[in-house]
Design an enzyme around this catalytic site. Structure first.
Site, PDB file in Angstrom:
ATOM      1  N   SER A 108       0.826  -1.201   0.000  1.00 46.29           N
ATOM      2  CA  SER A 108       0.000   0.000   0.000  1.00 46.29           C
ATOM      3  C   SER A 108       0.862   1.253   0.000  1.00 46.29           C
ATOM      4  O   SER A 108       1.476   1.563  -1.003  1.00 46.29           O
ATOM      5  CB  SER A 108      -1.037   0.037   1.119  1.00 46.29           C
ATOM      6  OG  SER A 108      -1.994   1.042   0.815  1.00 46.29           O
ATOM      7  N   HIS A 130       4.951  13.777   6.924  1.00 44.51           N
ATOM      8  CA  HIS A 130       4.786  15.203   6.637  1.00 44.51           C
ATOM      9  C   HIS A 130       5.316  15.969   7.836  1.00 44.51           C
ATOM     10  O   HIS A 130       4.806  15.803   8.949  1.00 44.51           O
ATOM     11  CB  HIS A 130       3.316  15.542   6.370  1.00 44.51           C
ATOM     12  CG  HIS A 130       3.131  16.918   5.823  1.00 44.51           C
ATOM     13  ND1 HIS A 130       3.420  17.257   4.515  1.00 44.51           N
ATOM     14  CD2 HIS A 130       2.736  18.064   6.424  1.00 44.51           C
ATOM     15  CE1 HIS A 130       3.183  18.548   4.328  1.00 44.51           C
ATOM     16  NE2 HIS A 130       2.776  19.055   5.473  1.00 44.51           N
ATOM     17  N   CYS A 149      -1.499  -3.779   3.497  1.00 47.59           N
ATOM     18  CA  CYS A 149      -2.480  -4.846   3.352  1.00 47.59           C
ATOM     19  C   CYS A 149      -1.799  -6.173   3.629  1.00 47.59           C
ATOM     20  O   CYS A 149      -0.586  -6.313   3.459  1.00 47.59           O
ATOM     21  CB  CYS A 149      -3.033  -4.866   1.926  1.00 47.59           C
ATOM     22  SG  CYS A 149      -3.912  -3.364   1.483  1.00 47.59           S
TER      23      CYS A 149
END
EC number: 4.1.1.50
Length: 138
Positions: A74, A79, A94
């Protein structure tokens, strides 16, 4: 591509873990070091069993960095807010091979925050028992 002509391979379980973290009290210089963040995110994901396909990043002016990792399982992102000594981390994988909680733990060790808030959200469905019945199903 199927392993045997005429058969279909399944991708895996429709299930995964989404780990969200907020780290504070991190050295602002680390949070503005794009090469360090790219390298560190890729390394911790690899150590946690994820398959890193690509890593991209964006350095902001006057400060801050976003790093995105595309995973076979995935994705992951960081940030940063150097002016606050803080960052957001998001790792979703996943299946069961990759360990997103371990990736966040290793990233936390690398950044050495004074505080960390981490939550894990289980997504999708658990694997059905061998008898085909799910708990609570009738």
């Amino acid at each position: 591509m199927s392993a045997v002509p005429g058969t279909v391979q399944t991708v895996g379980l429709f299930a995964g873990q989404h780990v969200l973290a907020e780290l504070e009290g991190v050295d602002p210089a680390l949070l503005d070091d794009e090469p360090f963040l790219r390298r560190t995110l890729a390394e911790v994901l690899d150590l946690a069993g994820a398959t890193v396909c690509d890593v991209i990043s964006k350095q902001f002016e006057p400060q801050g960095v976003t790093v995105l990792a595309l995973l076979s399982e995935s994705h992951a992102s960081v940030h940063t807010y150097p002016e606050r000594g803080a960052l957001f981390v998001d790792v979703f994988t996943c299946g069961t091979r990759a360990k997103p909680e371990r990736a966040v733990e290793l990233l936390t060790e690398a950044l050495r925050p004074t505080s960390a808030q981490v939550q894990t959200i289980n997504r999708g469905e658990a694997e059905a028992p061998a008898d085909g019945h799910r708990e609570g199903a009738s």
